[in-house]
Design an enzyme around this catalytic site. Sequence first.
Site, PDB file in Angstrom:
ATOM      1  N   ASP A 249       0.908  -1.262  -0.133  1.00  0.00           N
ATOM      2  CA  ASP A 249      -0.128  -0.008   0.004  1.00  0.00           C
ATOM      3  C   ASP A 249       0.852   1.199  -0.103  1.00  0.00           C
ATOM      4  O   ASP A 249       2.091   1.162   0.448  1.00  0.00           O
ATOM      5  CB  ASP A 249      -0.988   0.124   1.146  1.00  0.00           C
ATOM      6  CG  ASP A 249      -1.876  -0.981   1.141  1.00  0.00           C
ATOM      7  OD1 ASP A 249      -2.306  -1.620   0.079  1.00  0.00           O
ATOM      8  OD2 ASP A 249      -2.581  -1.112   2.315  1.00  0.00           O
ATOM      9  N   LYS A 250       0.321   2.474  -0.384  1.00  0.00           N
ATOM     10  CA  LYS A 250       1.167   3.521  -0.462  1.00  0.00           C
ATOM     11  C   LYS A 250       1.625   3.903   0.938  1.00  0.00           C
ATOM     12  O   LYS A 250       2.667   4.567   0.819  1.00  0.00           O
ATOM     13  CB  LYS A 250       0.292   4.801  -1.210  1.00  0.00           C
ATOM     14  CG  LYS A 250       0.908   5.989  -1.270  1.00  0.00           C
ATOM     15  CD  LYS A 250      -0.095   7.101  -2.010  1.00  0.00           C
ATOM     16  CE  LYS A 250       0.509   8.210  -2.277  1.00  0.00           C
ATOM     17  NZ  LYS A 250      -0.492   9.266  -3.007  1.00  0.00           N
TER      18      LYS A 250
END
Length: 238
Positions: A107-108
């Site tokens: 995930d970012k």
Amino acid sequence: MEEKMRINKYLASCNVASRRKCEEIISSGKVTLNGKVVKELATMVDVKKDKVTVFGKPVELDNSKVYYMLNKPAGVISASKSKYGEETVVDIIGKKEHRLFPVGRLDKDTTGLIILTNDGDFAYKLTHPKYEKEKTYEALVKGHIDSKGLERLKKGVVIDGKKTSKAKVRLIKMAGNNSLIEITIIEGRKRQVKKMCERVGHKVLKLKRTMENGLGLGDLQEGEYRKLTKNEVNRLLR
């Protein structure tokens, strides 16, 4: 080198993308074999004679494979390109002699270990669920997680209507009002660790992948990367 191979494996070996992504490209009708569109994943390619194009451009095998380990910082996306101008893991490594893509994703806002390569077959073996490759994370979760919560994570919890596989879980330490845990899973479902922890009542505040199939970050700092050795690549495939 095999003389014939399935078209999805062939495209992955040509560094088009990971094998799973190549299957999507084939199914969408963007691949031709000797001038004819192919959508059947079982189509065989004669690597010495056949002509294959993807999006109208010819592709051919590249036998020089490279593998990088990156310690991904937060705010960077796990992709080769961004539609919105965001920094990607490929941007960090920069233009090399090969076109790289990330193996799986983080995930970012998740940091830590991610592999980049031009070897689609390698990526497939690291990410397909049937190979059950272990991925280890450190998660800072809100609140004090008790033994009951840890046990539930170990046995598996239901997320998105399906129970997760058994996990290895241990409490590293209490951190003020929160808990730092280590969790090792063999699946790669979307936001899996976050959803598992939320399921037992503890929101993930920070998440870092520290190890993949026994290979750790070592002293690699956030934003740093290095090439993997042949022994390390073999270890990941073990």
